[in-house]
Design an enzyme around this catalytic site. Structure first.
Site, mmCIF file in Angstrom:
data_model
loop_
_atom_site.group_PDB
_atom_site.id
_atom_site.type_symbol
_atom_site.label_atom_id
_atom_site.label_comp_id
_atom_site.label_asym_id
_atom_site.label_seq_id
_atom_site.Cartn_x
_atom_site.Cartn_y
_atom_site.Cartn_z
ATOM 1 N N LYS A 93 -3.044 -8.838 -8.277
ATOM 2 C CA LYS A 93 -4.100 -8.119 -9.013
ATOM 3 C C LYS A 93 -5.372 -8.958 -9.087
ATOM 4 O O LYS A 93 -5.882 -9.288 -10.166
ATOM 5 C CB LYS A 93 -3.628 -7.683 -10.400
ATOM 6 C CG LYS A 93 -2.487 -6.665 -10.335
ATOM 7 C CD LYS A 93 -2.176 -6.031 -11.664
ATOM 8 C CE LYS A 93 -1.047 -5.030 -11.595
ATOM 9 N NZ LYS A 93 0.290 -5.611 -11.407
ATOM 10 N N TYR A 221 7.245 5.562 -17.751
ATOM 11 C CA TYR A 221 8.055 5.835 -16.571
ATOM 12 C C TYR A 221 8.096 7.310 -16.223
ATOM 13 O O TYR A 221 8.089 8.173 -17.098
ATOM 14 C CB TYR A 221 9.501 5.359 -16.799
ATOM 15 C CG TYR A 221 9.674 3.854 -16.718
ATOM 16 C CD1 TYR A 221 9.183 3.125 -15.643
ATOM 17 C CD2 TYR A 221 10.362 3.176 -17.715
ATOM 18 C CE1 TYR A 221 9.357 1.748 -15.570
ATOM 19 C CE2 TYR A 221 10.548 1.798 -17.648
ATOM 20 C CZ TYR A 221 10.038 1.094 -16.573
ATOM 21 O OH TYR A 221 10.219 -0.259 -16.498
HETATM 22 O O1 S5P Z 1 0.029 0.129 -13.040
HETATM 23 C C1 S5P Z 1 0.860 -0.657 -12.682
HETATM 24 C C2 S5P Z 1 0.683 -1.472 -11.553
HETATM 25 C C3 S5P Z 1 1.703 -2.325 -11.165
HETATM 26 S S1 S5P Z 1 1.527 -3.157 -9.672
HETATM 27 N N1 S5P Z 1 2.031 -0.770 -13.369
HETATM 28 C C4 S5P Z 1 3.031 -1.635 -13.010
HETATM 29 O O2 S5P Z 1 4.078 -1.648 -13.677
HETATM 30 N N2 S5P Z 1 2.861 -2.460 -11.911
HETATM 31 C C5 S5P Z 1 3.900 -3.445 -11.517
HETATM 32 O O3 S5P Z 1 5.096 -2.756 -11.172
HETATM 33 C C6 S5P Z 1 4.278 -4.442 -12.618
HETATM 34 O O4 S5P Z 1 3.484 -5.608 -12.500
HETATM 35 C C7 S5P Z 1 5.752 -4.693 -12.369
HETATM 36 O O5 S5P Z 1 5.928 -5.745 -11.460
HETATM 37 C C8 S5P Z 1 6.244 -3.420 -11.700
HETATM 38 C C9 S5P Z 1 6.977 -2.456 -12.604
HETATM 39 O O6 S5P Z 1 8.181 -2.987 -13.055
HETATM 40 P P1 S5P Z 1 9.241 -2.117 -13.896
HETATM 41 O O7 S5P Z 1 10.258 -3.114 -14.319
HETATM 42 O O8 S5P Z 1 8.510 -1.513 -15.052
HETATM 43 O O9 S5P Z 1 9.777 -1.072 -12.952
#
Ligand code: S5P
Length: 267
Positions: A93, A221
């Site tokens: 980022k 999510y």
């Molecule tokens: O808007 C965003 C952009 C990114 S790249 N929201 C996110 O969650 N991410 C990344 O995606 C975040 O840095 C993490 O590594 C991943 C989501 O992880 P999770 O455990 O929530 O699925």
């Protein structure tokens, strides 16, 4: 079936070699899963890649999360990921001015040497993409930038009127732009994003988990199938896989859902 038959318009219009490489690997593995390997130790990362590497098509890292990082251990890990045919995607980022972004591709972590893909915000303007591109070219490598057009976290300021549109307009024309990060948790926003982006760039989406209740600290999510049907080309899944009781089974499940959704999208 050929990648062209599977990906249709996206294959024809996304003609950067690295985008084609991703689409080919996704077809071979029948998976549109990008693993967000958010673990804190080299051992956990190595175990994870061993366990789920066959069911994912790219590996997303946060290199600065690791407590026991060393160059040798990291090179080994990246080697293992390459053996699994994965694109390496460092979620840095970037957001500084071009000349600093360029230097930040070096330093201890030296991501210009091993990252095929990297994330950037355009908050400081398009020069960040020039800087990243120059850094890769100085080590004889080329890569692609995933530009943050939307985010999955609650209350993020990319939602302010005009921001996403400006980012797309600026980045779309830049040769370093591989595609955009979209919000996997909101299918309707994603459909709008796809309309604005058109067919010529990838959209990869975090904020995807089959259990929406797993969201903490403002994360949101959505469903993996909805994300693909709404125009996402890759679901970025972290805790849905690495926090599962059985990560391998979870990875297989996300792979199957994402692949079936892609097949459904082309019908
Ligand atoms: O808007 C965003 C952009 C990114 S790249 N929201 C996110 O969650 N991410 C990344 O995606 C975040 O840095 C993490 O590594 C991943 C989501 O992880 P999770 O455990 O929530 O699925």
């Amino acid at each position: 079936m050929s990648p062209e038959t599977i990906w249709g318009e996206r294959w024809l219009n996304c003609d950067q070699p690295i985008a084609r490489e991703y689409m080919e690997v996704a077809c071979k593995k029948q998976s549109l899963v990008v693993l967000a390997a958010d673990k804190n130790s080299m051992q956990e990362l190595n175990d994870l890649i061993e366990d789920v590497g066959d069911y994912i098509s790219a590996l997303k890292t946060h290199v600065d999360l690791i407590d026991d990082w060393s160059k040798n251990a990291w090179d080994d890990f990246i080697g293992k990921a390459k053996e699994k045919n994965l694109l390496i995607f460092e979620d840095r980022k970037h957001g500084d001015i071009g000349k600093i972004a360029k230097k930040q591709m070096g330093g201890i972590y030296n991501s210009r040497a091993w990252a095929d893909l990297i994330t950037a915000h355009l908050i400081s303007g398009i020069s960040v993409l020039d800087g990243i591109q120059e850094a890769w070219s100085e080590v004889g490598k080329s890569g692609g930038v995933l530009v943050l057009a939307q985010m999955s976290s609650e209350g993020n300021l990319l939602e302010l009127p005009g921001y996403t549109d400006s980012v797309i307009k600026m980045a779309k024309l830049h040769s370093a732009c591989f595609g955009f990060i979209g919000n996997g948790s909101r299918p309707n926003e994603l459909k709008e994003l796809r309309k604005k982006v058109g067919q010529g760039k990838m959209i990869w989406t975090p904020g995807v988990n089959l259990n929406a209740n797993d969201a903490v600290l403002g994360q949101r999510y959505g469903d993996p199938k909805d994300a693909i049907l709404s125009g996402s080309d890759a679901i970025i899944v972290g805790s849905g896989i690495h926090n599962a009781t059985n990560p391998k089974d979870a990875a297989k499940k996300y792979a199957e859902i994402s692949w079936n959704a892609l097949l459904q999208r082309r019908e």
